[in-house]
Scaffold this motif. Structure first.
Motif, mmCIF file in Angstrom:
data_model
loop_
_atom_site.group_PDB
_atom_site.id
_atom_site.type_symbol
_atom_site.label_atom_id
_atom_site.label_comp_id
_atom_site.label_asym_id
_atom_site.label_seq_id
_atom_site.Cartn_x
_atom_site.Cartn_y
_atom_site.Cartn_z
ATOM 1 N N VAL B 32 1.059 18.935 -50.532
ATOM 2 C CA VAL B 32 1.407 20.193 -49.890
ATOM 3 C C VAL B 32 1.693 19.889 -48.433
ATOM 4 N N SER B 33 2.827 20.344 -47.961
ATOM 5 C CA SER B 33 3.238 20.089 -46.579
ATOM 6 C C SER B 33 3.119 18.600 -46.228
ATOM 7 N N ASN B 34 3.578 17.772 -47.123
ATOM 8 C CA ASN B 34 3.556 16.324 -46.918
ATOM 9 C C ASN B 34 2.164 15.738 -46.728
ATOM 10 N N LYS B 35 1.159 16.445 -47.192
ATOM 11 C CA LYS B 35 -0.191 15.912 -47.128
ATOM 12 C C LYS B 35 -0.683 15.695 -48.548
ATOM 13 N N VAL B 36 -1.322 14.572 -48.784
ATOM 14 C CA VAL B 36 -1.800 14.275 -50.128
ATOM 15 C C VAL B 36 -3.237 14.759 -50.287
ATOM 16 N N THR B 114 -7.231 20.441 -44.803
ATOM 17 C CA THR B 114 -6.594 20.284 -46.117
ATOM 18 C C THR B 114 -5.805 21.539 -46.495
ATOM 19 N N MET B 115 -6.324 22.671 -46.051
ATOM 20 C CA MET B 115 -5.789 23.947 -46.484
ATOM 21 C C MET B 115 -4.557 24.363 -45.693
ATOM 22 N N HIS B 116 -4.529 23.996 -44.412
ATOM 23 C CA HIS B 116 -3.484 24.497 -43.526
ATOM 24 C C HIS B 116 -2.701 23.370 -42.856
#
Lengths: 363, 180
Positions: B32-36, B114-116
């Motif tokens: 999500v948003s380029n975060k794993v 992680t969420m935002h």
């Protein structure tokens, strides 16, 4: 304003469609706001919920966009009225199921709605037909600032607007666009699009939000995260994503026409035939047929002016609207009969398809 | 709708489920948003959380609840304002009141990343409300000063406080409301 007159008056969604709304049917922004030092709706005691409801309804009604609005509690609405408001995207399914101490204020033109005691004390929403994120933002931030004069919002400099669920912290804003993407669906590219959009921090949902299916090839695309970016940045990013989805849809249409125009026009023509002659139509099937007619309009098979008719029928084919028009409650089988009858009469006078101008792949 | 990529891992060296202590057999990776983001679950929890249904699954919600296991050091914390506890949060998935964010700071902060997209608000500020709040805070303090001064017969201080109060009151906008 009463609920009956609101239901019978034209709404932003059903009567403002223009040729500009070819792929993005409607833009929507919602802000979650809470009163400081007050328990969130899900945790507040019944008496406290009533108090919150009273304060918020009064404050909302005092703002200028909400002059002569419909200001009503959920308890005062019948099941059918609630369903109609859900179908018009003016209240959520969650609010329509609220037990007590919940309400909604809806502006006369049905462009603004403020839900009270849904998941948060206030869920402020603005609807605009077409692709109008900036205009929608300007409208909603004005209403939000006007409410600030009457209410103390729960806010901290680091976490922003405090919300019942931490996934909404920060701007507490969800901006979304409702998109009609038939060619991406026909060419089986939606899954790919959904994955790509998710990677960009955006979410894809069906027509009626979480868990609903994408009948009629209509999808809602919105931002997933709310903290760490300003409203302007989120809107800009969403705008870029939407723009690129529009391009993909247009490309997919061109490819379908190039590969086998006959096959595509056959779908449109058959949809027209069924809408003119069928006697049983479920809402899912009706949505899919209307979607094909809408695609036909974009491909110049039907005149541009018919688009607003289809957008209105998208809403009127829904169970709540159908029952309201027939003045009664009907079981699903009866509804399918009534829906088909309604669409037959609508399409009896519809402009006939003209496939001769369409072969050069106009979008 | 969040697309979840499911990989059933049958390798040795079993990880523990993030929600209960059973060995994890379902390993999820979501971008999500380029975060794993990664989560390990046992078969039962994966079923219960609807992980196998890619259309109705939110990793953010899951992570939220996973970080609230009863063995975390903040398990006994209660929100003073509304009496909300961590197990209430586990049950509802929502907080009790705005003050809960202060009480459960230790729980909320780690999951925001992680969420935002970020952990600090950079958007709109309710300017008028904040200004009004600072005026009211000042008034409350002055009124307290006034009572104190009268009580201890410091009349000069009392007069000053009274003058300041009437001055501040002139700048006050309409009454704010909250359901306190």
């Amino acid at each position: 304003m009463t609920i009956a007159s609101l239901i019978d008056s034209p709404s932003e969604l059903t009567d403002a469609a223009s040729s500009k709304t070819a792929i993005v049917l409607m833009t929507r922004i919602r802000l979650a706001r809470n009163l400081s030092g007050t328990a969130f709706p899900g945790w507040a005691k019944p008496a406290q919920r009533e108090e919150i409801l009273r304060i918020c309804r009064e404050a909302v009604a005092a703002t200028s966009p909400m002059k002569r609005s419909l200001n009503i509690t959920v308890g005062e609405l019948s099941e059918l009225e609630k369903q109609i408001l859900v179908e018009r995207h003016l209240i959520s399914r969650e609010l329509s199921g609220a037990k007590g101490g919940a309400g909604v204020v809806i502006s006369k033109d049905q462009a603004f709605s403020v839900m009270v005691n849904e998941e948060d004390h206030l869920r402020i929403q603005v609807l605009r037909s077409g692709f109008q994120l900036k205009k929608a933002w300007n409208a909603i931030t004005e209403l939000d600032s006007a409410l600030e004069d009457h209410l103390d919002y729960a806010f901290t400099p680091t976490l922003g607007y405090l919300t019942a669920c931490p996934t909404n912290l920060g701007t507490a804003m969800r901006a979304s666009a409702m998109m009609h993407l038939p060619a991406l669906v026909i060419s089986n590219q939606m899954e790919k699009v959904v994955r790509a959009v998710n990677q960009l921090g955006m979410v894809v949902r069906g027509l009626f939000g979480e868990g609903s299916d994408a009948s009629g090839s209509i999808f809602q695309i919105s931002n997933q995260t709310t903290l760490g970016e300003s409203e302007g940045e989120i809107i800009k990013r969403l705008h870029t994503v939407l723009q690129s989805i529009i391009e993909h849809e247009l490309n997919a249409r061109e490819k379908l026409l190039e590969a086998d125009a006959g096959k595509l026009f056959d779908k449109v023509g058959r949809a027209f035939g069924i809408l003119q002659n069928s006697h049983l139509l479920s809402s899912g099937e009706a949505m899919n047929l209307l979607s094909l007619i809408r695609l036909g309009i974009d491909l110049a098979v039907f005149p541009d002016a018919s688009r607003s008719v289809i957008d209105r029928l998208f809403i009127e084919a829904q169970p709540g609207h159908l029952q309201h028009a027939q003045k009664g409650e009907f079981d699903p089988a009866q509804r399918d009969l009534l829906r088909a009858a309604r669409l037959r009469s609508e399409f009896a006078n519809f402009v006939h398809p003209n496939f001769s101008f369409s072969t050069n792949g106009k979008n | 709708m969040v697309r979840a990529e499911l990989i059933k891992n049958l390798m040795a060296n079993p990880l523990k489920c993030d929600l209960c202590a059973k060995p994890a057999t379902v390993h999820l990776t979501q971008i999500v948003s380029n975060k794993v983001h990664k989560v390990d679950l046992c078969e039962t929890c994966a079923q219960a959380k609807g992980v196998t249904d890619p259309s109705g699954f939110s990793l953010a919600d899951l992570l939220l609840k996973a970080s609230l296991n009863p063995d975390t050091p903040t398990a006994g914390v209660r929100c003073e304002q509304c009496g909300f506890t961590q197990s209430d949060f586990k049950k509802h998935g929502r907080f009790g009141c705005p003050t809960c964010y202060e009480a459960f700071k230790g729980v909320v902060e780690p999951m925001l990343d992680t969420m935002h997209k970020g952990t600090t608000h950079t958007g709109k500020i309710p300017q008028r409300a904040l200004e009004r709040k600072s005026i009211y805070d000042r008034l409350t303090k002055l009124e307290l000063d006034l009572t104190e001064a009268i009580k201890s017969e410091r009349y000069e201080d009392a007069a000053r406080a009274r003058d300041e109060i009437s001055q501040v009151k002139q700048t006050v906008p309409s009454n704010p409301k909250s359901a306190r």
